[in-house]
Enzyme design. Structure first.
Site, mmCIF file in Angstrom:
data_model
loop_
_atom_site.group_PDB
_atom_site.id
_atom_site.type_symbol
_atom_site.label_atom_id
_atom_site.label_comp_id
_atom_site.label_asym_id
_atom_site.label_seq_id
_atom_site.Cartn_x
_atom_site.Cartn_y
_atom_site.Cartn_z
ATOM 1 C CG ASP A 1 -1.987 -1.494 1.169
ATOM 2 O OD1 ASP A 1 -2.507 -1.370 2.302
ATOM 3 O OD2 ASP A 1 -2.233 -1.641 0.006
ATOM 4 C CB ALA A 2 3.764 2.007 2.091
ATOM 5 C CE1 TYR B 1 -3.639 4.063 -4.880
ATOM 6 C CE2 TYR B 1 -3.137 2.835 -7.162
ATOM 7 C CZ TYR B 1 -4.041 3.242 -6.354
ATOM 8 O OH TYR B 1 -4.805 3.689 -6.700
ATOM 9 C CB SER C 1 -10.749 8.232 -1.003
ATOM 10 O OG SER C 1 -9.758 7.657 -0.194
ATOM 11 C CG LEU C 2 -10.332 9.336 5.237
ATOM 12 C CD1 LEU C 2 -9.977 8.006 6.292
ATOM 13 C CD2 LEU C 2 -10.422 10.803 5.612
ATOM 14 C CD GLU D 1 -13.768 6.230 13.510
ATOM 15 O OE1 GLU D 1 -13.976 5.101 14.046
ATOM 16 O OE2 GLU D 1 -14.336 6.994 12.622
ATOM 17 C CE LYS E 1 -7.448 5.275 5.733
ATOM 18 N NZ LYS E 1 -7.257 3.432 5.243
ATOM 19 C CG ASP F 1 -5.257 -2.001 6.158
ATOM 20 O OD1 ASP F 1 -5.849 -1.616 5.251
ATOM 21 O OD2 ASP F 1 -4.266 -3.176 6.301
ATOM 22 N NE ARG G 1 -13.919 3.495 -1.517
ATOM 23 C CZ ARG G 1 -12.691 4.192 -0.869
ATOM 24 N NH1 ARG G 1 -12.553 4.925 0.247
ATOM 25 N NH2 ARG G 1 -11.359 3.568 -1.021
ATOM 26 C CD GLU H 1 -12.453 0.294 5.800
ATOM 27 O OE1 GLU H 1 -12.932 1.498 5.545
ATOM 28 O OE2 GLU H 1 -10.968 -0.183 5.302
ATOM 29 C CE1 TYR I 1 -16.459 5.351 6.991
ATOM 30 C CE2 TYR I 1 -15.203 3.542 7.637
ATOM 31 C CZ TYR I 1 -15.155 4.063 6.677
ATOM 32 O OH TYR I 1 -15.887 3.857 4.944
ATOM 33 C CE LYS J 1 -3.345 5.108 4.774
ATOM 34 N NZ LYS J 1 -2.664 4.930 3.420
ATOM 35 C CB CYS K 1 26.041 -27.476 9.537
ATOM 36 S SG CYS K 1 26.456 -25.836 10.055
ATOM 37 C CB CYS L 1 30.214 -27.746 12.106
ATOM 38 S SG CYS L 1 29.077 -28.640 12.052
ATOM 39 C CB CYS M 1 23.655 -28.220 12.113
ATOM 40 S SG CYS M 1 25.421 -28.799 12.719
ATOM 41 C CB CYS N 1 28.321 -27.185 15.282
ATOM 42 S SG CYS N 1 28.017 -25.309 13.887
HETATM 43 N N1 5U1 Z 1 -12.493 5.321 10.766
HETATM 44 C C1 5U1 Z 1 -12.531 5.854 9.484
HETATM 45 N N2 5U1 Z 1 -12.282 5.075 8.453
HETATM 46 N N3 5U1 Z 1 -12.918 6.067 7.968
HETATM 47 C C2 5U1 Z 1 -12.917 5.720 5.804
HETATM 48 N N4 5U1 Z 1 -13.144 7.128 9.364
HETATM 49 C C3 5U1 Z 1 -13.547 7.162 7.958
HETATM 50 N N5 5U1 Z 1 -13.323 7.752 6.910
HETATM 51 C C4 5U1 Z 1 -13.802 7.496 5.995
HETATM 52 C C5 5U1 Z 1 -13.261 6.668 5.079
HETATM 53 C C6 5U1 Z 1 -13.223 6.791 3.849
HETATM 54 O O1 5U1 Z 1 -14.252 8.221 4.912
HETATM 55 C C7 5U1 Z 1 -15.009 9.500 5.346
HETATM 56 C C8 5U1 Z 1 -14.533 10.949 6.050
HETATM 57 C C9 5U1 Z 1 -15.438 10.068 4.304
#
Ligand code: 5U1
Length: 685
Positions: A35-36, A38, A84-85, A115, A117, A119, A138, A175, A227, A316, A410, A413, A428, A434
């Site tokens: 992910d990093a 990307y 997205s964020l 809060e 995030k 994965d 999404r 999520e 969330y 992140k 080995c 030795c 070994c 050894c």
């Molecule tokens: N915890 C959390 N994850 N997350 C993902 N909150 C949250 N809010 C999101 C997303 C994509 O979007 C809103 C800010 C729209």
């Protein structure tokens, strides 16, 4: 080439690359880069496009969230787009976000709802009149895939909302994820069935939700954490993000128990630090924390750009997965002779540190992942766990890269390498002949929890073995073999260090039987087993001469430990080393052997459940075992007592059903005191 032409070409190239990875990640569920990596490509493209905004096109990956829905699922248009964020990767970026918010809102300070995030995979659940009528992924943020049947299989998703004050229309955003324990169990199951392992929990969650057959989804340990909201009847919700979460919870929806209201950038950064410290202990994977302006009115004033709101940001954590190259595959020989293949890596910053080595575990693991020298790989470092190679980027394998072959001798030795049938580890067969095993055995012997020889570090042990001066741990105590002058003359030593080391060696002579046993490095005899053996038998001679039946009397000692103990003490060389150590003055007080003490609770079986106030369950277990009781994990008709602390769960119910006597903490302590008096220790010999 002019600079603008160069930028244009870079933009075209980056878009192609990101589109390719988008497709791999969002459509095929087969990420080929971490992910990093990307995120980095995306940020690079964003930076270039902001330098040349005239080059932004509607089809740029920066202008949309995901990719097309998979054929096979119906499409669902989101009435309110699923945004997205934006990401922050440093304290400064969070401070800049807060500053922008204060300026735009014309206030001195802003309150946030913070809060973790998770994965996982973002979903939208639509409730009409309290019933779940539709669930969707999404997708590209505007149109997603209809996955209602799959979402319905997740036990934590209510099919009907609780209470009666919910709005007629409520779209909930959250999520879907797989907790760490569920992920481990899922992969164990896959391994048993001989099927492909999932790379990470996010990937497993995505794959599970995209199953066309909901019966398969139902077998996956999916969970949801809500969330936010999408379309909702006007005026139906409270005026702050934090209160909205509380309301969702009232309606039976799962929200994060970690959500908090915090003030300003300082509050956000403190929250990030605290969650970061607890990250490894959380039962699910998180890749950062999210801060949202708490007041909904202020959120509306901030508005959104095309793909993300201006009122929220994800801070992140340093990526736990990164991509790098294997320079070569080395073999490390451990204390017990185990051969561990280790990947020597081109240095890579991952999980907050620079990593140059990663374990490849054993031959089977290498074969399963098909890791080869020269490969580009994804490396993972989570918390304090040893970095490991997660997978190979096959597309970047160099021509001629040869499959790994475990050596038959080995590498240190030259002794034969053996692999016992049914075991994954190759060993070994050289034993203490050894040098590699000898070094590790001496390091272990001298370590803090064993003989605690201060100043005898790894480097020094390696020098002593390489010089041929120390062949066994007994040589450390032999001043003829290892006089002051020899030690003082070693690299980075000198007179004072040598004196200090000798006095630390002298000090270590007075030890305990448990430490000494642990220091011997017998396979599977850790600190707890060593302590149990020492307490049970009281004297080393009695342990050495104990037969299988006597050894099996000791708590936590099973047939494997018995076999290891017997083969260790059967070996003449080991007995000679023990004698030599004693000859040089290593000693310990005898213990009042438990085996010879009255055992008033012999024959009684206890089950411990719930939380006690004044002792841990482990302490209670040891106290009971010391008096001869057996402590087991499950309640049956044969159980004598169930000790129930706070929040005891189903074991207490089972005890009641079976008529097993229940003890609370006070009753247990009384019983321990009374039984303890009956077995009052005799004087130490
Ligand atoms: N915890 C959390 N994850 N997350 C993902 N909150 C949250 N809010 C999101 C997303 C994509 O979007 C809103 C800010 C729209």
């Amino acid at each position: 080439m002019s600079p603008s032409r160069e930028i244009e070409q870079s933009i075209v190239h980056l878009r192609e690359e990101i589109n390719h990875h988008n497709h791999q990640y969002y459509v095929l569920d087969e990420p080929k880069i971490p992910d990093a990596e990307y995120d980095r490509l995306m940020r690079e493209l964003q930076a270039l496009e902001s330098q040349a905004p005239e080059l932004i096109t509607p089809d740029s990956p920066t202008q949309r969230v995901g990719s097309e829905p998979l054929a096979g699922f119906d499409e669902v248009a989101h009435t309110v787009p699923m945004l997205s964020l934006d990401n922050a990767f440093s304290d400064e970026e969070v401070m800049a976000f807060d500053k922008r918010a204060c300026e735009r809102l014309e206030v001195g300070a802003v309150a946030y709802c913070a809060e973790p995030k998770l994965d996982g995979l973002a979903v939208s659940l639509r409730y009409e009149h309290g019933f779940l009528v539709c669930a969707a992924t999404r997708g590209d943020g505007r149109v997603g895939e209809e996955i209602t049947q799959n979402i319905r299989t997740i036990a934590s998703v209510p099919l009907r909302l609780m209470g009666g004050d919910f709005p007629d229309v409520l779209e909930v955003r959250g999520e879907v994820y797989i907790p760490k324990a569920g992920f481990a169990a899922l992969n164990r199951h896959q391994l048993k069935k001989g099927e492909k392992l999932f790379v990470n929990p996010r990937n497993a969650a995505a794959g599970s939700l995209r199953q066309l057959d909901p019966k398969i989804t139902a077998t996956r340990p999916l969970e949801i954490c809500c969330y936010g909201v999408g379309a909702v009847d006007e005026g139906a919700l409270p005026e702050s993000q934090y209160e909205i979460l509380a309301r969702l919870k009232e309606w039976g929806l799962r929200t994060s128990p970690e959500a908090q209201q915090v003030n300003g950038a300082a509050g956000c950064l403190e929250y990030y630090r605290q969650i970061g410290e607890r990250r490894d202990a959380l039962p699910y994977e998180i890749d950062g924390v999210v801060f949202k302006i708490d007041k909904i009115k202020q959120q509306q004033m901030m508005g959104a750009v095309s793909r993300a709101p201006r009122w929220a940001i994800a801070y992140k954590f340093p990526a736990q997965e990164e991509m790098t190259k294997i320079i070569e595959i080395d073999i490390q020989v451990g204390r017990t002779g185990a051969l561990t293949p280790v990947a020597r890596l081109a240095p890579v910053f991952v999980g907050g540190v620079t990593v140059t080595n990663a374990t490849l575990h054993n031959e089977d693991e290498i074969r399963r992942k098909d890791v080869r020298s020269g490969d580009t790989v994804i490396v993972r470092r989570a918390g304090d766990v040893i970095p490991e190679v997660v997978s190979v980027v096959l597309a970047q394998r160099p021509d001629g890269a040869a499959p790994f072959v475990m050596p038959t001798t080995c590498p240190v030795c030259g002794s034969e390498v053996r692999r016992v049938e049914g075991e994954a580890v190759s060993r070994c067969s050289g034993g203490l002949y050894c040098p590699a095993q000898r070094k590790e055995a001496i390091k272990h012997f001298a370590s803090r929890r064993a003989m605690d020889i201060e100043g005898l570090g790894d480097k020094l042990v390696e020098q002593l073995v390489d010089a041929g001066w120390v062949k066994s741990v007994a040589d450390l105590y032999n001043r003829t073999v290892l006089p002051h002058e020899k030690l003082a003359g070693m690299a980075r030593m000198g007179d004072k260090s040598a004196k200090n080391l000798i006095s630390a060696i002298e000090k270590s002579k007075q030890t305990t039987l448990a430490r000494f046993l642990f220091a011997l490095g017998i396979r599977e005899v850790g600190e707890a087993t060593a302590e149990a053996l020492a307490n049970h038998f009281g004297q080393l001679d009695k342990i050495i001469s104990a037969d299988e039946a006597a050894l099996l009397q000791v708590a936590d000692v099973g047939p494997v430990v018995v076999a290891n103990l017997q083969s260790f003490f059967h070996e003449p060389h080991n007995r000679e080393v023990i004698s030599a150590l004693q000859h040089h003055g290593v000693h310990w007080p005898d213990i009042d052997a438990m085996a010879e003490r009255p055992q008033p609770l012999m024959g009684k079986t206890f089950v411990l459940t719930g939380t006690m106030e004044t002792m841990t369950r482990d302490e209670a277990k040891r106290a009971l075992q010391a008096l001869g009781a057996k402590v087991t994990g499950s309640v049956s008709k044969k159980t004598s007592y169930v000790v129930a602390g706070a929040d005891p769960g189903t074991k207490r119910e089972k005890a009641e059903k079976l008529g097993v006597e229940l003890l609370d903490e006070t009753a247990l302590k009384l019983l321990l005191v009374e039984a303890g008096q009956a077995s009052a220790p005799t004087a130490l010999s």
